[in-house]
Design a protein around this motif. Structure first.
Motif, short mmCIF file in Angstrom:
data_model
loop_
_atom_site.label_atom_id
_atom_site.label_comp_id
_atom_site.label_asym_id
_atom_site.label_seq_id
_atom_site.Cartn_x
_atom_site.Cartn_y
_atom_site.Cartn_z
N UNK A 92 0.90 -1.32 0.09
CA UNK A 92 0.01 -0.06 0.03
C UNK A 92 0.88 1.24 0.03
N UNK A 93 2.02 1.29 0.66
CA UNK A 93 3.06 2.36 0.80
C UNK A 93 3.55 2.55 -0.51
N UNK A 94 4.06 1.40 -1.16
CA UNK A 94 4.64 1.40 -2.54
C UNK A 94 3.42 2.08 -3.47
N UNK A 95 2.32 1.70 -3.46
CA UNK A 95 1.17 2.12 -4.29
C UNK A 95 0.82 3.60 -4.31
N UNK A 96 1.08 4.16 -3.24
CA UNK A 96 0.98 5.57 -2.50
C UNK A 96 1.82 6.29 -3.32
N UNK A 97 3.16 5.91 -3.04
CA UNK A 97 4.40 6.73 -4.04
C UNK A 97 4.35 6.57 -5.42
N UNK A 98 3.82 5.32 -5.88
CA UNK A 98 3.63 5.70 -7.51
C UNK A 98 2.34 6.46 -7.75
N UNK A 99 1.34 6.61 -6.96
CA UNK A 99 0.30 7.35 -7.39
C UNK A 99 1.09 8.93 -7.31
N UNK A 100 1.92 9.13 -6.59
CA UNK A 100 2.33 10.41 -6.67
C UNK A 100 3.41 10.78 -7.26
N UNK A 101 3.73 9.80 -7.99
CA UNK A 101 5.00 9.78 -8.94
C UNK A 101 6.32 10.12 -8.17
N UNK A 102 6.32 9.82 -6.96
CA UNK A 102 7.88 9.74 -6.24
C UNK A 102 8.93 9.03 -6.87
N UNK A 103 10.06 9.88 -7.29
CA UNK A 103 11.01 9.04 -8.05
C UNK A 103 11.66 8.50 -7.33
N UNK A 104 12.40 7.29 -7.75
CA UNK A 104 13.19 6.46 -7.36
C UNK A 104 14.68 6.88 -7.80
N UNK A 105 15.55 5.89 -7.92
CA UNK A 105 17.10 5.90 -8.44
C UNK A 105 17.18 5.16 -9.60
N UNK A 106 18.40 5.59 -10.16
CA UNK A 106 18.97 4.54 -11.15
C UNK A 106 17.73 4.28 -12.53
N UNK A 107 16.80 5.33 -12.76
CA UNK A 107 16.01 5.06 -13.84
C UNK A 107 14.77 4.27 -13.48
N UNK A 108 15.01 3.66 -12.22
CA UNK A 108 13.70 2.71 -11.87
C UNK A 108 12.41 3.56 -11.63
N UNK A 109 11.22 3.32 -12.26
CA UNK A 109 10.35 4.07 -12.46
C UNK A 109 8.95 3.82 -11.13
N UNK A 110 8.94 2.63 -10.87
CA UNK A 110 8.09 2.11 -9.83
C UNK A 110 8.72 1.77 -8.41
N UNK A 111 7.76 1.78 -7.38
CA UNK A 111 8.13 1.41 -6.05
C UNK A 111 7.42 -0.10 -5.98
N UNK A 112 8.06 -0.98 -5.14
CA UNK A 112 7.42 -2.23 -4.83
C UNK A 112 7.66 -2.46 -3.43
N UNK A 113 6.89 -3.49 -2.94
CA UNK A 113 6.58 -4.00 -1.67
C UNK A 113 8.21 -4.44 -1.09
N UNK A 114 8.93 -5.14 -1.82
CA UNK A 114 10.32 -5.62 -1.68
C UNK A 114 11.26 -4.40 -1.29
N UNK A 115 10.97 -3.10 -1.95
CA UNK A 115 11.90 -2.03 -1.88
C UNK A 115 11.40 -1.10 -0.53
N UNK A 116 10.22 -1.35 -0.35
CA UNK A 116 9.68 -0.58 0.99
C UNK A 116 10.39 -1.79 2.02
#
Length: 206
Positions: free
Chosen positions: A54-78
């Protein structure tokens, strides 16, 4: 290898690739203020009851940037973020190691090599209390103690009319809703809508 080992033993070794929230400046970890704000928010949301997906989904909805060209947040990253001791200022060194024979491969250290724990090795992004609270919450969830069964009157009763999975309770801005558990966790793109709890109660009374 010898140099790395000696610096780990003395506590002088620093990472080569800084975690999200940090920059590496002249060999020292420095807090990246923009990313650090995201890290603090992740810890805060998790302690408020949000699941990792759910946290990853929220960050994706708000287009919060990641690093190294990775576009999406996932649960394993959280999950990695919530369990990285760097965020409270400590460092566990040699989590991974490289094999000594060809072809060289990077492997997770599961006791094959010694590890070194260094306290106060770098600036902290979250307090030690917040980090440890997140660890304790994860342990309770793993042990099945995060929430007793039938915690709310409608727990285990409501079913999604679209996909058939159970509804779960979710609180947003102080208002309670019931929503498809698969949609809330990001495991499906169910088309069902969330329902305010007061409407569920009214329907039950009718």
């Amino acid at each position: 290898r010898w140099s790395y080992k000696k610096r780990m033993e003395s506590g002088d070794f620093n990472c080569c690739a800084p975690a999200y929230g940090f920059d590496l400046v002249d060999g020292d970890l420095v807090i990246n203020k923009t990313e650090a704000a995201v890290v603090r928010r992740v810890f805060s949301m998790y302690l408020q009851g949000y699941g990792k997906q759910a946290i990853a989904n929220k960050l994706n909805e708000e287009s919060v940037p990641r690093r190294h060209g990775t576009k999406l947040w996932y649960a394993f990253g959280i999950d990695y973020m919530l369990n990285n001791e760097r965020y409270m200022g400590d460092a566990l060194l040699q989590k991974n190691y490289t094999t000594e024979t060809l072809p060289f491969r990077k492997r997770r250290n599961r006791g094959e090599k010694p590890q070194y724990y260094v306290e106060n090795s770098n600036p902290a992004i979250v307090s030690r209390e917040v980090f440890q609270a997140a660890q304790a919450l994860q342990q309770r969830k793993t042990a099945g103690g995060s929430a007793p069964k039938n915690r709310y009157p409608f727990s285990g009763v409501l079913r999604c009319p679209v996909c058939g999975h159970a509804y779960r309770r979710q609180v947003t801005n102080g208002t309670a809703f019931w929503i498809c558990s698969y949609k809330a966790s990001g495991r499906s793109e169910c088309a069902s809508d969330r329902v305010p709890e007061n409407m569920v109660k009214e329907a039950f009374m009718r």
